[in-house]
Design a protein around this motif. Structure first.
Motif, mmCIF file in Angstrom:
data_model
loop_
_atom_site.group_PDB
_atom_site.id
_atom_site.type_symbol
_atom_site.label_atom_id
_atom_site.label_comp_id
_atom_site.label_asym_id
_atom_site.label_seq_id
_atom_site.Cartn_x
_atom_site.Cartn_y
_atom_site.Cartn_z
ATOM 1 N N ASP A 10 2.011 5.221 4.881
ATOM 2 C CA ASP A 10 1.292 4.169 5.599
ATOM 3 C C ASP A 10 0.523 3.283 4.627
ATOM 4 O O ASP A 10 0.535 2.054 4.745
ATOM 5 C CB ASP A 10 0.318 4.768 6.615
ATOM 6 C CG ASP A 10 1.007 5.465 7.763
ATOM 7 O OD1 ASP A 10 2.201 5.202 7.991
ATOM 8 O OD2 ASP A 10 0.346 6.271 8.426
ATOM 9 N N ALA A 11 -0.152 3.903 3.676
ATOM 10 C CA ALA A 11 -0.927 3.137 2.699
ATOM 11 C C ALA A 11 -0.013 2.284 1.835
ATOM 12 O O ALA A 11 -0.285 1.104 1.594
ATOM 13 C CB ALA A 11 -1.755 4.076 1.828
ATOM 14 N N GLU A 12 1.085 2.871 1.363
ATOM 15 C CA GLU A 12 2.027 2.131 0.513
ATOM 16 C C GLU A 12 2.631 0.945 1.254
ATOM 17 O O GLU A 12 2.766 -0.139 0.693
ATOM 18 C CB GLU A 12 3.132 3.064 0.014
ATOM 19 C CG GLU A 12 2.616 4.098 -0.953
ATOM 20 C CD GLU A 12 3.541 5.278 -1.128
ATOM 21 O OE1 GLU A 12 3.244 6.093 -2.022
ATOM 22 O OE2 GLU A 12 4.539 5.402 -0.397
ATOM 23 N N MET A 13 2.985 1.126 2.513
ATOM 24 C CA MET A 13 3.547 0.014 3.289
ATOM 25 C C MET A 13 2.512 -1.092 3.467
ATOM 26 O O MET A 13 2.850 -2.273 3.465
ATOM 27 C CB MET A 13 4.065 0.508 4.643
ATOM 28 C CG MET A 13 5.319 1.348 4.525
ATOM 29 S SD MET A 13 6.680 0.516 3.675
ATOM 30 C CE MET A 13 6.994 -0.836 4.788
ATOM 31 N N GLY A 14 1.256 -0.701 3.603
ATOM 32 C CA GLY A 14 0.189 -1.703 3.695
ATOM 33 C C GLY A 14 0.070 -2.514 2.417
ATOM 34 O O GLY A 14 -0.106 -3.732 2.449
ATOM 35 N N TRP A 15 0.185 -1.821 1.273
ATOM 36 C CA TRP A 15 0.119 -2.525 -0.019
ATOM 37 C C TRP A 15 1.300 -3.479 -0.171
ATOM 38 O O TRP A 15 1.141 -4.601 -0.647
ATOM 39 C CB TRP A 15 0.098 -1.529 -1.169
ATOM 40 C CG TRP A 15 -1.081 -0.592 -1.150
ATOM 41 C CD1 TRP A 15 -2.327 -0.839 -0.625
ATOM 42 C CD2 TRP A 15 -1.116 0.732 -1.663
ATOM 43 N NE1 TRP A 15 -3.128 0.262 -0.794
ATOM 44 C CE2 TRP A 15 -2.421 1.244 -1.427
ATOM 45 C CE3 TRP A 15 -0.189 1.541 -2.299
ATOM 46 C CZ2 TRP A 15 -2.802 2.516 -1.809
ATOM 47 C CZ3 TRP A 15 -0.579 2.819 -2.684
ATOM 48 C CH2 TRP A 15 -1.868 3.291 -2.439
ATOM 49 N N ILE A 16 2.480 -3.027 0.225
ATOM 50 C CA ILE A 16 3.672 -3.880 0.138
ATOM 51 C C ILE A 16 3.505 -5.087 1.045
ATOM 52 O O ILE A 16 3.754 -6.224 0.640
ATOM 53 C CB ILE A 16 4.938 -3.087 0.504
ATOM 54 C CG1 ILE A 16 5.244 -2.050 -0.583
ATOM 55 C CG2 ILE A 16 6.121 -4.019 0.720
ATOM 56 C CD1 ILE A 16 6.317 -1.050 -0.204
ATOM 57 N N ALA A 17 3.078 -4.862 2.288
ATOM 58 C CA ALA A 17 2.899 -5.964 3.238
ATOM 59 C C ALA A 17 1.915 -7.001 2.705
ATOM 60 O O ALA A 17 2.160 -8.210 2.789
ATOM 61 C CB ALA A 17 2.423 -5.425 4.586
ATOM 62 N N LYS A 18 0.823 -6.527 2.140
ATOM 63 C CA LYS A 18 -0.188 -7.453 1.602
ATOM 64 C C LYS A 18 0.383 -8.255 0.433
ATOM 65 O O LYS A 18 0.183 -9.465 0.348
ATOM 66 C CB LYS A 18 -1.421 -6.668 1.156
ATOM 67 C CG LYS A 18 -2.539 -7.533 0.668
ATOM 68 C CD LYS A 18 -3.763 -6.708 0.311
ATOM 69 C CE LYS A 18 -4.871 -7.611 -0.194
ATOM 70 N NZ LYS A 18 -6.047 -6.837 -0.597
ATOM 71 N N ALA A 19 1.111 -7.582 -0.465
ATOM 72 C CA ALA A 19 1.676 -8.275 -1.628
ATOM 73 C C ALA A 19 2.720 -9.302 -1.221
ATOM 74 O O ALA A 19 2.767 -10.407 -1.768
ATOM 75 C CB ALA A 19 2.288 -7.261 -2.597
#
Length: 55
Positions: A10-19
């Motif tokens: 979940d955290a990694e997908m959030g980082w990807i989405a933000k980038a």
């Protein structure tokens, strides 16, 4: 990623989405994989359209 046990994806997908949304990286630079019969295999995931989803 200490403290994210069970929530790392979940955290990694959030980082990807933000980038991606901020233009720091392109969607086609993100690689997704899943277990296959001969190890990990690449999976094509279409770029989200940006609309929120409801469950």
């Amino acid at each position: 990623m200490k403290g994210l046990t069970g929530y790392a994806t979940d955290a990694e997908m959030g980082w990807i989405a933000k980038a991606v949304s901020s233009g720091e990286r392109s969607w086609d630079s993100v690689k997704f994989y899943r277990p296959g019969k001969d190890g990990w295999e690449s999976v094509k995931v279409d770029e989200p359209d940006g609309r929120p989803t409801r469950s």
